[in-house]
Write an enzyme that holds these catalytic residues in place. Structure first.
Site, PDB file in Angstrom:
ATOM      1  N   SER A  94     -47.595 121.211  20.878  1.00 55.39           N
ATOM      2  CA  SER A  94     -47.070 120.008  21.536  1.00 55.39           C
ATOM      3  C   SER A  94     -48.061 119.387  22.531  1.00 55.39           C
ATOM      4  CB  SER A  94     -45.740 120.347  22.200  1.00 55.39           C
ATOM      5  OG  SER A  94     -45.141 119.205  22.720  1.00 55.39           O
ATOM      6  N   ASP A 236     -47.559 112.671  22.774  1.00 55.43           N
ATOM      7  CA  ASP A 236     -48.169 113.997  22.871  1.00 55.43           C
ATOM      8  C   ASP A 236     -48.666 114.382  21.469  1.00 55.43           C
ATOM      9  OD1 ASP A 236     -45.642 114.367  21.798  1.00 55.43           O
ATOM     10  OD2 ASP A 236     -45.317 116.296  22.774  1.00 55.43           O
ATOM     11  N   ASP A 238     -47.772 116.405  19.013  1.00 52.87           N
ATOM     12  CA  ASP A 238     -46.865 116.455  17.856  1.00 52.87           C
ATOM     13  C   ASP A 238     -45.910 115.261  17.830  1.00 52.87           C
ATOM     14  OD1 ASP A 238     -45.387 117.299  20.004  1.00 52.87           O
ATOM     15  OD2 ASP A 238     -44.621 119.121  19.064  1.00 52.87           O
ATOM     16  N   ASP A 240     -43.301 114.099  19.388  1.00 52.62           N
ATOM     17  CA  ASP A 240     -41.849 114.008  19.590  1.00 52.62           C
ATOM     18  C   ASP A 240     -41.561 113.260  20.889  1.00 52.62           C
ATOM     19  OD1 ASP A 240     -42.787 116.084  21.151  1.00 52.62           O
ATOM     20  OD2 ASP A 240     -41.336 117.570  20.445  1.00 52.62           O
TER      21      ASP A 240
END
Ligand code: MG
Length: 445
Positions: A94, A236, A238, A240
């Protein structure tokens, strides 16, 4: 030490998180939930190494694996849900620094693994009682691209006609993460003129740290002004999470972001339920009250928000860190969907982002962290000590005072206790934070 932290298994690649661990973990996942499993990764340097170990482990248990390559975690989650797969594994750390990586389980409905599921996987991991397929029963591997399904899924769930009409100019900064492959294309398909920054895949993150905090995205602020853009978007690694910069190059605080999106959703869904963790701003409650809505406060962690939203049929939910959940699309934090909803908000209200932000009354907050050897004991003693105060113990101890509130909770991974105070005034927030720190010091031996 527990294997799973707040966000799956995390550690420095090849030091704390090895291929041996990744393979055993994947065997545990494959034993726990056999079937067809999707595997994706973010752009980290160690991503290929760990993904290969994960795939090998899954195949040994007889799972069929679909390799989705590099993609945002919400794109992987949507692919799993839409294709009714048994589940998935995402190789990602992340927002952590480049040397880190992690492994995260995804359930068949596209939500993150619950802590109960993780406990089950951890038991298998410790016992090594994995399904071991016979030579002619090992799984097969194929590849697929989840990105077009994801992008089209978002476009079909927002008022894309209204957005296209506005011909917004947008600067996108995916931070060299997975959204480099989705957000610029999503924006282009929504009729935007797109300028990109840090949109090449690079796991060394040469442009900025993967965590898109207000201080990290100074290049984006400058680029928005230089380009004369309507807004800037950063993710970020990833993707999400999404954070925003207004047309003046000003960072939109994440609590304010959650608040303006809550207001926008409730304008169209008066009385609808909102879900957010106890650490979020009271601003959410102020807005909900205006629309006759209720707020359900959960433990800190997106999985608690997502599952509570499902159970309460909520219209919106999210965290005060740029992680927003739109149930009309899927029950997970989604940076791409957040970007599209932000454009829809600008299109429908006809206002500039800075004007929408300005309408929000400001709260002041103070954050502190204190090193504690026995953090659990400190929390237990504080709970006894504040007996008689108005408190909420959903996650840690939240003490309500006339000037605001202070939340005292232990970190899931480090030997520290965090203090988070909020008040309508700056001195109020400082006073509450001091009160919280005082309580910790009283019992921190
Ligand atoms: Mg993330």
């Amino acid at each position: 030490m527990a294997l799973f932290g707040t966000n799956g298994v995390r550690g420095i690649a090849n030091v704390e998180l090895t291929t041996e661990m990744a393979m055993s973990l994947a065997k545990s996942f494959g034993t726990f939930r056999p079937g067809t499993i999707a595997v994706g990764r973010d752009t980290r340097e160690s991503g290929d190494m760990l993904k290969a170990a994960v795939i090998s482990g899954l195949l040994s248990t007889g799972c069929k694996v679909i390799d989705l390559g590099i993609a945002p975690i919400p794109a992987v989650q949507f692919y799993i849900k839409e294709n009714k797969m048994s589940g998935g594994i995402m190789v990602t750390a992340s927002h952590n620094p480049p040397e880190y990586n992690g492994i995260k389980g995804i359930a068949s409905d596209g939500t993150e693994y619950s802590h109960e599921d993780e406990a089950f996987v951890e038991k298998l991991y410790d016992s090594h009682e994995f399904n071991r397929s016979p030579w002619n029963g090992t799984g097969g591997l194929s590849t697929a691209d989840p990105k077009p399904l994801y992008i089209n899924g978002i476009i079909s769930r927002v008022d894309s006609a209204a957005i296209r009409q506005k011909k917004f100019k947008v600067v996108a900064d995916p931070g060299c993460g997975a959204a480099s492959l989705t957000t610029p294309f999503l924006l282009r398909d929504l009729g935007c003129k797109v300028v990109t920054l840090n949109a090449q895949i690079d796991g060394t993150f040469p442009g900025r740290n993967p965590e898109p905090t207000g201080n990290e995205i100074n290049d984006l602020k400058a680029a928005v002004i230089a380009a004369g853009a309507n807004l800037g978007i950063a993710h970020d690694c990833d993707a999400d999470r999404a954070v925003f910069v207004d047309e003046k190059g000003q960072f939109v605080n994440e609590d304010i972001l959650l608040a303006i999106m809550t207001k926008y959703v409730l304008e169209k869904n008066r009385g609808g339920t909102i879900v957010t963790p106890v650490s979020s701003s009271s601003l959410i409650e102020d807005i909900a009250r205006k629309y006759g809505s209720r707020v359900i406060w959960t433990q800190v962690g997106s999985i608690f928000v997502a599952r509570t939203m499902m159970a309460s049929d909520a219209v919106f939910g999210g965290e005060g860190n740029g992680g927003l959940i739109f149930p009309q699309f899927q029950y997970c934090r989604d940076g791409g969907m957040s970007a599209a909803m932000m454009l829809e908000m600008l299109a429908h209200t006809g206002k500039k982002l800075s004007e929408i932000v300005k309408e929000m009354p400001g709260y002041h907050s103070v954050k502190e962290k204190i090193k504690c050897k026995d953090k659990a004991a400190v929390i237990r003693q504080i709970e006894k000590d504040v007996n008689g105060e108005k408190i909420d113990t959903t996650d840690g101890i939240k003490v309500f005072k006339p000037e605001g509130w202070v939340l005292i909770r232990m970190s899931g991974t480090e030997p520290i206790v965090r203090v988070f105070a909020e008040s309508r005034t700056e001195p109020g927030a400082k006073k509450l934070a001091e009160y919280g720190v005082g309580l910790i010091n009283k019992f921190n031996k």
